[in-house]
Design a protein around this motif. Structure first.
Motif, PDB file in Angstrom:
ATOM      1  N   ALA A  42      40.655  37.705  36.504  1.00 13.71           N
ATOM      2  CA  ALA A  42      41.098  38.696  37.420  1.00 13.71           C
ATOM      3  C   ALA A  42      40.162  39.174  38.196  1.00 13.71           C
ATOM      4  N   LEU A  43      38.786  39.475  37.719  1.00  9.13           N
ATOM      5  CA  LEU A  43      37.615  40.028  38.472  1.00  9.13           C
ATOM      6  C   LEU A  43      37.265  39.116  39.501  1.00  9.13           C
ATOM      7  N   SER A  44      37.063  37.713  39.028  1.00  8.03           N
ATOM      8  CA  SER A  44      36.608  36.865  39.896  1.00  8.03           C
ATOM      9  C   SER A  44      37.463  36.555  41.179  1.00  8.03           C
ATOM     10  N   LEU A  45      38.875  36.472  41.078  1.00  8.85           N
ATOM     11  CA  LEU A  45      39.844  36.272  42.024  1.00  8.85           C
ATOM     12  C   LEU A  45      39.929  37.724  43.152  1.00  8.85           C
ATOM     13  N   ALA A  46      39.587  38.764  42.497  1.00 11.70           N
ATOM     14  CA  ALA A  46      39.583  39.951  43.109  1.00 11.70           C
ATOM     15  C   ALA A  46      38.392  40.182  43.965  1.00 11.70           C
ATOM     16  N   GLN A  47      37.333  39.452  43.799  1.00  9.60           N
ATOM     17  CA  GLN A  47      35.989  39.309  44.944  1.00  9.60           C
ATOM     18  C   GLN A  47      36.332  38.762  46.032  1.00  9.60           C
ATOM     19  N   VAL A  48      37.462  37.690  46.121  1.00  7.58           N
ATOM     20  CA  VAL A  48      37.666  37.267  47.392  1.00  7.58           C
ATOM     21  C   VAL A  48      38.470  38.340  47.960  1.00  7.58           C
TER      22      VAL A  48
ATOM     23  N   ALA B 284      37.782  41.264  48.232  1.00  4.65           N
ATOM     24  CA  ALA B 284      36.806  42.301  48.707  1.00  4.65           C
ATOM     25  C   ALA B 284      36.153  41.688  49.635  1.00  4.65           C
ATOM     26  N   GLY B 285      36.026  40.324  50.026  1.00  3.90           N
ATOM     27  CA  GLY B 285      35.118  39.953  51.069  1.00  3.90           C
ATOM     28  C   GLY B 285      33.854  39.585  50.427  1.00  3.90           C
ATOM     29  N   ARG B 286      33.542  39.560  49.117  1.00  6.12           N
ATOM     30  CA  ARG B 286      32.079  39.399  48.409  1.00  6.12           C
ATOM     31  C   ARG B 286      32.141  37.811  48.186  1.00  6.12           C
ATOM     32  N   ALA B 287      33.189  37.197  47.789  1.00  5.85           N
ATOM     33  CA  ALA B 287      33.075  35.535  47.314  1.00  5.85           C
ATOM     34  C   ALA B 287      34.174  34.992  48.512  1.00  5.85           C
ATOM     35  N   THR B 288      33.427  34.089  49.193  1.00  8.13           N
ATOM     36  CA  THR B 288      34.522  33.376  50.296  1.00  8.13           C
ATOM     37  C   THR B 288      35.628  32.589  49.665  1.00  8.13           C
ATOM     38  N   ALA B 289      35.308  32.158  48.288  1.00 11.78           N
ATOM     39  CA  ALA B 289      36.487  31.486  47.774  1.00 11.78           C
ATOM     40  C   ALA B 289      36.453  31.532  46.420  1.00 11.78           C
ATOM     41  N   ALA B 290      37.676  31.095  45.424  1.00  8.94           N
ATOM     42  CA  ALA B 290      37.511  31.198  44.150  1.00  8.94           C
ATOM     43  C   ALA B 290      38.614  30.418  43.579  1.00  8.94           C
ATOM     44  N   ALA B 291      38.550  29.775  42.485  1.00  4.88           N
ATOM     45  CA  ALA B 291      39.465  28.827  41.913  1.00  4.88           C
ATOM     46  C   ALA B 291      39.368  29.133  40.318  1.00  4.88           C
ATOM     47  N   ILE B 292      40.846  28.827  39.745  1.00  4.42           N
ATOM     48  CA  ILE B 292      40.852  28.879  38.431  1.00  4.42           C
ATOM     49  C   ILE B 292      41.910  27.672  38.257  1.00  4.42           C
ATOM     50  N   GLY B 293      41.496  26.902  36.812  1.00  3.37           N
ATOM     51  CA  GLY B 293      42.182  25.577  36.577  1.00  3.37           C
ATOM     52  C   GLY B 293      43.566  25.587  36.012  1.00  3.37           C
ATOM     53  N   GLU B 294      44.141  26.907  35.645  1.00  2.00           N
ATOM     54  CA  GLU B 294      45.452  27.214  34.913  1.00  2.00           C
ATOM     55  C   GLU B 294      45.524  28.618  35.338  1.00  2.00           C
ATOM     56  N   PHE B 295      46.696  28.707  36.208  1.00  3.22           N
ATOM     57  CA  PHE B 295      47.218  30.020  36.437  1.00  3.22           C
ATOM     58  C   PHE B 295      48.118  30.526  35.365  1.00  3.22           C
ATOM     59  N   HIS B 296      47.939  31.964  34.763  1.00  2.00           N
ATOM     60  CA  HIS B 296      48.884  32.351  34.003  1.00  2.00           C
ATOM     61  C   HIS B 296      48.996  33.670  34.854  1.00  2.00           C
ATOM     62  N   ALA B 297      50.142  34.138  34.664  1.00  2.00           N
ATOM     63  CA  ALA B 297      50.638  35.422  35.203  1.00  2.00           C
ATOM     64  C   ALA B 297      49.766  36.830  34.660  1.00  2.00           C
ATOM     65  N   VAL B 298      49.713  36.703  33.544  1.00  2.00           N
ATOM     66  CA  VAL B 298      49.238  38.095  32.948  1.00  2.00           C
ATOM     67  C   VAL B 298      47.787  38.385  33.315  1.00  2.00           C
TER      68      VAL B 298
END
Length: 268
Positions: free
Chosen positions: A198-204, A206-220
């Motif tokens: 959650a925190l890694s994706l949120a950095q996108v 905020a404009g801090r990370a230009t991109a992010a990825a996860i291998g398995e999306f889970h809603a929680v």
């Protein structure tokens, strides 16, 4: 279709106020005294749970049931409570996203809470970083905010020289991750594995990370941050995430570049 059409009579401003109060309480619990915190394994030695995880989720469920008795709840620790009435929305909660970091005393984890329509459309998202007193929020169609101030994805037009965040699947690399990291490295794009989806994706957002990825999306742990990022203008690939499938988020100016890299990896 408006939010009112998705869930008639739902006051998202009220829901966000309740979520924000819960985030404040959860942040204090995460920062509080730990002791041994009852750390134990769940599915594997790399899948941990603590007493703090369970205490926070129990409290969140109790509050949500009292304020929104018709809503469903899906949580990381206690599974799914179906909605009490047909066509009611449901909450998703990860009490400590990044439990491994938390259990080892590393200050990078988050509290994640979201609300979705019966068809899974995200309506509200909140991700709190207890250690930095940062709360990312979004309501569908109303933009994304950090501590109440509007935020936007980066204006970068290339991955080169910028930051890419990802998460392993617990202790394992997910299919496609290694060639993606190799390709990004060749473009001088710096990768980081921080330990909280959650925190890694949120950095996108905020404009801090230009991109992010996860291998398995889970809603929680993924849905709230996905909404926050896309409300901040980030581009999602795919545009609607699917359970247990990869999700890539990027600043709009690099979306085509990242999509091309990902397509090449999938077709190798």
């Amino acid at each position: 279709m408006s939010d009112h059409d998705l869930v008639p009579d739902l006051d998202l401003s009220q829901a966000l106020a309740v979520a924000t109060d819960l985030a404040t309480w959860a942040s204090e619990a995460i920062r509080g005294p730990r002791g041994d915190d009852g750390v134990r394994e769940k599915a594997s030695p790399a899948d941990l749970v603590t007493q703090t995880d369970e205490t926070i989720e129990s409290h969140v469920r109790s509050v949500l049931r009292a304020v929104f008795p018709s809503h469903g709840i899906e949580g990381e620790e206690y599974g799914t409570d179906e909605p009490a009435t047909p066509n009611a929305p449901y909450w998703v909660v990860d009490p400590v996203d990044g439990t491994t970091n938390y259990a080892h005393g590393i200050g990078w984890c988050s509290f994640s809470l979201g609300l979705a329509a019966p068809d899974g459309t995200p309506l509200l998202g909140l991700v709190t970083d207890p250690w930095r007193a940062e709360t990312f929020t979004a309501i569908k169609g109303k933009g994304a905010h950090l501590n109440g101030h509007p935020i936007h994805a980066a204006t970068h037009t290339t991955l080169t020289g910028h930051l890419f965040l990802t998460e392993w699947a617990a202790h394992s690399h997910w299919p496609g991750l290694d060639p993606l990291l190799t390709t990004l490295s060749a473009r001088h794009c710096t990768a980081r594995v921080m330990g909280s989806t959650a925190l890694s994706l949120a950095q996108v957002a905020a404009g801090r990370a230009t991109a992010a990825a996860i291998g398995e999306f889970h809603a929680v742990d993924g849905l709230p941050a996905y909404l926050i990022a896309t409300e901040a203008g980030a581009v999602a690939l795919p545009s609607v995430p699917a359970y247990d499938e990869p999700l890539l988020l990027s600043a709009p100016g690099v979306a085509a570049e990242l999509a091309d890299l990902w397509h090449r990896i999938l077709t190798q």
